[in-house]
Design a protein around this motif. Structure first.
Motif, short mmCIF file in Angstrom:
data_model
loop_
_atom_site.label_atom_id
_atom_site.label_comp_id
_atom_site.label_asym_id
_atom_site.label_seq_id
_atom_site.Cartn_x
_atom_site.Cartn_y
_atom_site.Cartn_z
N ILE A 112 0.80 -1.22 0.00
CA ILE A 112 0.00 0.00 0.00
C ILE A 112 0.84 1.27 0.00
CG2 ILE A 112 -1.73 1.32 1.30
CD1 ILE A 112 -2.75 -1.36 2.41
N GLU A 113 1.86 1.33 0.87
CA GLU A 113 2.53 2.61 1.10
C GLU A 113 3.33 3.12 -0.09
OE1 GLU A 113 4.28 4.99 4.92
OE2 GLU A 113 4.28 2.80 4.95
N PRO A 114 4.06 2.26 -0.82
CA PRO A 114 4.72 2.78 -2.03
C PRO A 114 3.72 3.32 -3.05
CG PRO A 114 5.71 0.72 -1.34
CD PRO A 114 4.48 0.88 -0.53
N HIS A 115 2.55 2.67 -3.13
CA HIS A 115 1.52 3.16 -4.05
C HIS A 115 1.02 4.53 -3.59
CE1 HIS A 115 -1.65 3.12 -6.99
NE2 HIS A 115 -2.60 3.14 -6.06
N CYS A 116 0.88 4.73 -2.26
CA CYS A 116 0.47 6.04 -1.75
C CYS A 116 1.51 7.09 -2.09
CB CYS A 116 0.26 5.98 -0.24
SG CYS A 116 -1.32 5.24 0.27
N ALA A 117 2.78 6.75 -1.99
CA ALA A 117 3.84 7.70 -2.34
C ALA A 117 3.77 8.06 -3.82
CB ALA A 117 5.21 7.12 -2.00
N ALA A 118 3.50 7.04 -4.66
CA ALA A 118 3.37 7.30 -6.10
C ALA A 118 2.17 8.21 -6.38
CB ALA A 118 3.23 5.98 -6.85
N LEU A 119 1.06 7.97 -5.70
CA LEU A 119 -0.11 8.83 -5.87
C LEU A 119 0.18 10.25 -5.39
CD1 LEU A 119 -3.03 6.50 -4.71
CD2 LEU A 119 -2.52 7.22 -7.05
N ALA A 120 0.95 10.36 -4.29
CA ALA A 120 1.30 11.68 -3.78
C ALA A 120 2.15 12.45 -4.78
CB ALA A 120 2.05 11.55 -2.45
N ALA A 121 3.00 11.73 -5.53
CA ALA A 121 3.81 12.39 -6.57
C ALA A 121 2.91 13.00 -7.64
CB ALA A 121 4.79 11.40 -7.19
N ARG A 122 1.75 12.39 -7.87
CA ARG A 122 0.80 12.92 -8.86
C ARG A 122 -0.06 14.03 -8.27
NH1 ARG A 122 -0.59 7.20 -10.02
NH2 ARG A 122 0.51 6.54 -11.89
N ASN A 123 -0.43 13.88 -6.99
CA ASN A 123 -1.51 14.70 -6.44
C ASN A 123 -1.08 15.77 -5.45
OD1 ASN A 123 -3.39 13.12 -7.88
ND2 ASN A 123 -3.43 11.59 -6.23
N ALA A 124 0.09 15.61 -4.81
CA ALA A 124 0.47 16.54 -3.73
C ALA A 124 0.80 17.92 -4.29
CB ALA A 124 1.66 15.99 -2.97
N ALA A 153 7.64 11.10 16.82
CA ALA A 153 6.63 12.05 16.37
C ALA A 153 6.87 12.46 14.92
CB ALA A 153 6.61 13.28 17.28
N MET A 154 8.15 12.71 14.58
CA MET A 154 8.48 13.07 13.19
C MET A 154 8.08 11.96 12.23
SD MET A 154 12.26 14.77 13.66
CE MET A 154 12.53 16.16 14.76
N ASP A 155 8.43 10.73 12.59
CA ASP A 155 8.14 9.60 11.72
C ASP A 155 6.63 9.42 11.51
OD1 ASP A 155 9.32 7.11 10.34
OD2 ASP A 155 7.81 6.23 11.67
N LEU A 156 5.86 9.50 12.59
CA LEU A 156 4.41 9.35 12.48
C LEU A 156 3.81 10.45 11.61
CD1 LEU A 156 3.34 8.43 16.13
CD2 LEU A 156 3.58 6.89 14.18
N ARG A 157 4.25 11.68 11.83
CA ARG A 157 3.71 12.79 11.05
C ARG A 157 4.05 12.64 9.57
NH1 ARG A 157 6.13 17.97 12.74
NH2 ARG A 157 4.63 18.85 11.28
N PHE A 158 5.26 12.19 9.28
CA PHE A 158 5.68 12.06 7.89
C PHE A 158 4.83 11.04 7.15
CE2 PHE A 158 8.07 9.88 4.59
CZ PHE A 158 8.48 10.94 3.80
N HIS A 159 4.70 9.86 7.72
CA HIS A 159 3.96 8.81 7.02
C HIS A 159 2.47 9.16 6.90
CE1 HIS A 159 7.16 5.87 6.46
NE2 HIS A 159 7.62 6.25 7.64
N ALA A 160 1.92 9.82 7.91
CA ALA A 160 0.53 10.27 7.81
C ALA A 160 0.38 11.32 6.71
CB ALA A 160 0.05 10.83 9.15
N ALA A 161 1.38 12.21 6.60
CA ALA A 161 1.33 13.25 5.57
C ALA A 161 1.37 12.67 4.17
CB ALA A 161 2.49 14.24 5.77
N VAL A 162 2.22 11.66 3.96
CA VAL A 162 2.28 11.01 2.65
C VAL A 162 0.95 10.33 2.34
CG1 VAL A 162 3.39 9.22 1.27
CG2 VAL A 162 4.78 10.70 2.73
N ALA A 163 0.39 9.64 3.33
CA ALA A 163 -0.88 8.95 3.12
C ALA A 163 -1.98 9.94 2.75
CB ALA A 163 -1.27 8.17 4.38
N ARG A 164 -2.04 11.08 3.44
CA ARG A 164 -3.06 12.08 3.13
C ARG A 164 -2.83 12.69 1.75
NH1 ARG A 164 -2.55 13.68 8.79
NH2 ARG A 164 -1.10 15.33 8.18
N ALA A 165 -1.56 12.92 1.42
CA ALA A 165 -1.24 13.57 0.14
C ALA A 165 -1.53 12.67 -1.05
CB ALA A 165 0.22 14.01 0.12
N SER A 166 -1.70 11.37 -0.80
CA SER A 166 -2.04 10.47 -1.90
C SER A 166 -3.37 10.84 -2.54
CB SER A 166 -2.10 9.02 -1.40
OG SER A 166 -3.26 8.79 -0.61
#
Length: 238
Positions: A112-124, A153-166
């Motif tokens: 799931i997560e690499p796909h979210c990063a790819a979507l974020a590259a399109r949508n963020a 805290a940094m790690d949690l925020r980062f991964h949540a931000a990528v997921a949202r940006a997808s």
């Protein structure tokens, strides 16, 4: 209103902006139950609330200086994520650290997560990508002084931000609880990591933000795989 914050041992304020990742209005970051949820979540990940220990609602309300309603709502959400267990007559306990569940969660994240990063590259937006990068401002200092709460805290925020940006809320709702569970195990590996290893890991996260900002879909997918400690070539053969 400002996002919920926590104090690190170094006295700095930590922002743990993950609870609103569901995108649901009833978990807006300014709500008291959201703040309580995020504080309990971080304590669960850090092991301040130990696996198998019983969680008394009155004690938690006193610990976090809040009302019982907020504690109950927070525990209900944490139960849905599988971080605590609630049983009739026996109360609420912290979920055990299950290695089988960890392995299965990693398998799901690799899908799931690499796909979210790819979507974020399109949508963020550029602002969203910059915000991902800025999450690790002060990361080197946190690594130098072994500020575990700040690094988590940094790690949690980062991964949540990528997921949202997808832009895919359904994937974000699946992914973020998996990240929370994985973080409980990541904390153990922190103790054996050198300052340079921690800095290298921070830089890997920043690289994800860079390639997302550049709109490179494939590079974003591969960069996220590296964070998950999976070689892109191996994942392609799976």
């Amino acid at each position: 209103m400002a996002s919920p914050t926590l104090k690190s041992p170094a006295g700095r304020r930590l922002v743990l902006d993950v609870a609103n990742s569901s995108g649901l209005d009833d978990w807006a970051p300014e709500l008291q139950k959201t703040k309580v949820y995020e504080r309990i979540l971080l304590d669960l990940i850090l092991g301040e609330l130990k696996a198998g220990s019983r969680l008394d609602e009155q004690s938690l309300a006193a610990r976090y200086e809040t009302g019982l309603a907020g504690v109950r709502d927070a525990l209900g959400r944490l139960a849905l994520e599988g971080l605590v267990m609630r049983r009739a007559r026996s109360g609420t306990t912290v979920a055990p650290l299950d290695l089988v569940e960890l392995r299965q969660g990693l398998e799901a994240r690799v899908l799931i997560e690499p796909h979210c990063a790819a979507l974020a590259a399109r949508n963020a937006s550029k602002a969203e990508a910059q915000a991902m990068f800025d999450i690790f401002a002060g990361g080197e200092e946190a690594a130098r002084i072994c500020d575990l709460p700040a690094l988590v805290a940094m790690d949690l925020r980062f991964h949540a931000a990528v997921a949202r940006a997808s832009g895919n809320l359904a994937l974000a709702r699946i992914l973020i609880p998996l990240q929370h569970k994985a973080a409980r195990f990541w904390v153990f590996s922190f103790n054996g990591a050198s300052e340079q290893e921690l800095i290298d890991e921070i830089e890997e996260h920043r690289e994800v933000a860079r390639v997302i900002a550049g709109g490179d879909v494939e590079a974003s997918r591969r960069a996220m795989l590296r964070i998950l400690d999976v070689q892109p070539e191996a994942q392609g053969r799976a």
